[in-house]
Design a protein around this motif. Sequence first.
Motif, PDB file in Angstrom:
ATOM      1  N   THR A  78       0.853  -1.191   0.000  1.00 39.98           N
ATOM      2  CA  THR A  78       0.000   0.000   0.000  1.00 39.98           C
ATOM      3  C   THR A  78       0.888   1.240   0.000  1.00 39.98           C
ATOM      4  O   THR A  78       1.215   1.795   1.046  1.00 39.98           O
ATOM      5  CB  THR A  78      -0.918   0.001   1.239  1.00 39.98           C
ATOM      6  OG1 THR A  78      -0.136  -0.273   2.412  1.00 39.98           O
ATOM      7  CG2 THR A  78      -1.998  -1.062   1.114  1.00 39.98           C
ATOM      8  N   ARG A  79       1.258   1.654  -1.189  1.00 36.88           N
ATOM      9  CA  ARG A  79       2.200   2.762  -1.300  1.00 36.88           C
ATOM     10  C   ARG A  79       1.971   3.535  -2.588  1.00 36.88           C
ATOM     11  O   ARG A  79       1.135   3.173  -3.413  1.00 36.88           O
ATOM     12  CB  ARG A  79       3.632   2.232  -1.289  1.00 36.88           C
ATOM     13  CG  ARG A  79       3.962   1.372  -2.509  1.00 36.88           C
ATOM     14  CD  ARG A  79       5.462   1.299  -2.734  1.00 36.88           C
ATOM     15  NE  ARG A  79       6.017   2.623  -2.886  1.00 36.88           N
ATOM     16  CZ  ARG A  79       7.302   2.919  -2.624  1.00 36.88           C
ATOM     17  NH1 ARG A  79       8.130   2.002  -2.203  1.00 36.88           N
ATOM     18  NH2 ARG A  79       7.761   4.133  -2.809  1.00 36.88           N
ATOM     19  N   VAL A  80       2.747   4.591  -2.767  1.00 35.27           N
ATOM     20  CA  VAL A  80       2.667   5.399  -3.975  1.00 35.27           C
ATOM     21  C   VAL A  80       4.052   5.500  -4.601  1.00 35.27           C
ATOM     22  O   VAL A  80       5.059   5.594  -3.899  1.00 35.27           O
ATOM     23  CB  VAL A  80       2.114   6.814  -3.659  1.00 35.27           C
ATOM     24  CG1 VAL A  80       3.009   7.550  -2.674  1.00 35.27           C
ATOM     25  CG2 VAL A  80       1.924   7.625  -4.931  1.00 35.27           C
ATOM     26  N   LEU A  81       4.086   5.440  -5.928  1.00 33.92           N
ATOM     27  CA  LEU A  81       5.304   5.738  -6.678  1.00 33.92           C
ATOM     28  C   LEU A  81       4.994   6.929  -7.577  1.00 33.92           C
ATOM     29  O   LEU A  81       3.970   6.942  -8.267  1.00 33.92           O
ATOM     30  CB  LEU A  81       5.748   4.544  -7.528  1.00 33.92           C
ATOM     31  CG  LEU A  81       6.269   3.305  -6.798  1.00 33.92           C
ATOM     32  CD1 LEU A  81       6.699   2.241  -7.810  1.00 33.92           C
ATOM     33  CD2 LEU A  81       7.426   3.653  -5.875  1.00 33.92           C
ATOM     34  N   VAL A 102       1.569  11.461   2.062  1.00 40.68           N
ATOM     35  CA  VAL A 102       0.519  12.458   1.849  1.00 40.68           C
ATOM     36  C   VAL A 102       1.152  13.835   1.658  1.00 40.68           C
ATOM     37  O   VAL A 102       0.807  14.575   0.731  1.00 40.68           O
ATOM     38  CB  VAL A 102      -0.469  12.479   3.035  1.00 40.68           C
ATOM     39  CG1 VAL A 102      -1.410  13.685   2.922  1.00 40.68           C
ATOM     40  CG2 VAL A 102      -1.268  11.188   3.085  1.00 40.68           C
ATOM     41  N   GLY A 103       2.079  14.174   2.533  1.00 35.75           N
ATOM     42  CA  GLY A 103       2.768  15.462   2.416  1.00 35.75           C
ATOM     43  C   GLY A 103       3.573  15.567   1.139  1.00 35.75           C
ATOM     44  O   GLY A 103       3.659  16.647   0.535  1.00 35.75           O
ATOM     45  N   PHE A 104       4.159  14.473   0.716  1.00 35.72           N
ATOM     46  CA  PHE A 104       4.937  14.429  -0.524  1.00 35.72           C
ATOM     47  C   PHE A 104       4.060  14.815  -1.715  1.00 35.72           C
ATOM     48  O   PHE A 104       4.440  15.645  -2.549  1.00 35.72           O
ATOM     49  CB  PHE A 104       5.505  13.021  -0.687  1.00 35.72           C
ATOM     50  CG  PHE A 104       6.387  12.828  -1.886  1.00 35.72           C
ATOM     51  CD1 PHE A 104       7.095  13.880  -2.446  1.00 35.72           C
ATOM     52  CD2 PHE A 104       6.514  11.569  -2.449  1.00 35.72           C
ATOM     53  CE1 PHE A 104       7.912  13.679  -3.558  1.00 35.72           C
ATOM     54  CE2 PHE A 104       7.330  11.358  -3.545  1.00 35.72           C
ATOM     55  CZ  PHE A 104       8.025  12.413  -4.106  1.00 35.72           C
ATOM     56  N   ILE A 105       2.865  14.225  -1.782  1.00 37.07           N
ATOM     57  CA  ILE A 105       1.937  14.529  -2.871  1.00 37.07           C
ATOM     58  C   ILE A 105       1.510  15.993  -2.827  1.00 37.07           C
ATOM     59  O   ILE A 105       1.469  16.670  -3.858  1.00 37.07           O
ATOM     60  CB  ILE A 105       0.711  13.597  -2.797  1.00 37.07           C
ATOM     61  CG1 ILE A 105       1.125  12.152  -3.070  1.00 37.07           C
ATOM     62  CG2 ILE A 105      -0.369  14.043  -3.790  1.00 37.07           C
ATOM     63  CD1 ILE A 105       0.040  11.133  -2.796  1.00 37.07           C
ATOM     64  N   ARG A 106       1.208  16.483  -1.641  1.00 34.87           N
ATOM     65  CA  ARG A 106       0.749  17.877  -1.501  1.00 34.87           C
ATOM     66  C   ARG A 106       1.801  18.895  -1.929  1.00 34.87           C
ATOM     67  O   ARG A 106       1.464  20.015  -2.329  1.00 34.87           O
ATOM     68  CB  ARG A 106       0.348  18.127  -0.049  1.00 34.87           C
ATOM     69  CG  ARG A 106      -0.966  17.469   0.354  1.00 34.87           C
ATOM     70  CD  ARG A 106      -1.255  17.672   1.819  1.00 34.87           C
ATOM     71  NE  ARG A 106      -2.554  17.113   2.191  1.00 34.87           N
ATOM     72  CZ  ARG A 106      -2.908  16.815   3.431  1.00 34.87           C
ATOM     73  NH1 ARG A 106      -2.062  17.049   4.433  1.00 34.87           N
ATOM     74  NH2 ARG A 106      -4.092  16.307   3.683  1.00 34.87           N
ATOM     75  N   ASP A 175      -7.648  15.741  -4.552  1.00 32.57           N
ATOM     76  CA  ASP A 175      -7.812  17.108  -4.038  1.00 32.57           C
ATOM     77  C   ASP A 175      -6.758  18.049  -4.631  1.00 32.57           C
ATOM     78  O   ASP A 175      -7.064  19.206  -4.972  1.00 32.57           O
ATOM     79  CB  ASP A 175      -7.708  17.121  -2.517  1.00 32.57           C
ATOM     80  CG  ASP A 175      -8.896  16.456  -1.841  1.00 32.57           C
ATOM     81  OD1 ASP A 175      -9.925  16.266  -2.519  1.00 32.57           O
ATOM     82  OD2 ASP A 175      -8.791  16.119  -0.641  1.00 32.57           O
ATOM     83  N   CYS A 176      -5.523  17.567  -4.743  1.00 34.33           N
ATOM     84  CA  CYS A 176      -4.445  18.404  -5.289  1.00 34.33           C
ATOM     85  C   CYS A 176      -4.649  18.694  -6.768  1.00 34.33           C
ATOM     86  O   CYS A 176      -4.342  19.789  -7.247  1.00 34.33           O
ATOM     87  CB  CYS A 176      -3.089  17.727  -5.058  1.00 34.33           C
ATOM     88  SG  CYS A 176      -2.546  17.739  -3.340  1.00 34.33           S
ATOM     89  N   ILE A 177      -5.181  17.726  -7.499  1.00 35.28           N
ATOM     90  CA  ILE A 177      -5.469  17.934  -8.918  1.00 35.28           C
ATOM     91  C   ILE A 177      -6.572  18.975  -9.088  1.00 35.28           C
ATOM     92  O   ILE A 177      -6.489  19.868  -9.938  1.00 35.28           O
ATOM     93  CB  ILE A 177      -5.873  16.602  -9.591  1.00 35.28           C
ATOM     94  CG1 ILE A 177      -4.651  15.672  -9.684  1.00 35.28           C
ATOM     95  CG2 ILE A 177      -6.461  16.845 -10.977  1.00 35.28           C
ATOM     96  CD1 ILE A 177      -4.983  14.277 -10.158  1.00 35.28           C
TER      97      ILE A 177
END
Length: 215
Positions: A78-81, A102-106, A175-177
């Motif tokens: 359960t992660r993001v690349l 989450v902070g990385f994406i924001r 949300d960021c998009i």
Amino acid sequence: MKNYFVIILIFALTLTGCMPVLTLFTGISKPKEVTSKKLNKKIDKYGLDYFKHYYITEEGFFSYFSILNKNNLSTSVTRVLIFKEGKLLQPRVINGCSSQQVGFIRNLNDSTSYISIDSVYLSDFVNSTNLSTFDTNEFKQENAAKEFTIILYWATFSGIYNKNITAQLAQTTKDCIENKNLNAHVFYINLDVKEGWSDRIKEIMKRRNRFTIVR
């Protein structure tokens, strides 16, 4: 005394958002062969319905863990690349907690918040060998005008962590998009063992269940 220590540690990890580490203590179900019908039910159950889904092949499964291990990267399910110009991005400082993802994406629109890894490429993970029913031309068209490519990984055997981690990352990305002008092509990749895969990979999953997923 030991039992008290474990309880306190789990509580502390919950507060800090270090869910990949917490998984080691709470446990997850053993990986089992899943059908398309079950996958669709789990997508609805965990709210993983914001973006398109791709499903990993047996070759892609081996490749995923091999590439991440070789580059000393987390092999959490359960992660993001996140990729930019075809190269993997990482936060400048890594603490291994889901809250950092989450902070990385924001903060993706701030180029000082991340570095690129020259040895790990989008094409290593996303291709017609690693993903079933993958249309290369369609993918190139969808990805062409995007600054970032974001892959959200999940698996049914990760249970509630699909909701607590992957779904949260998907919501943040959406949300960021919509609100922060994040220009990204986003999709999910499922890492479950599929019908028809060899017994070899099923045995590997049983042996490596705990430490491969939560490393």
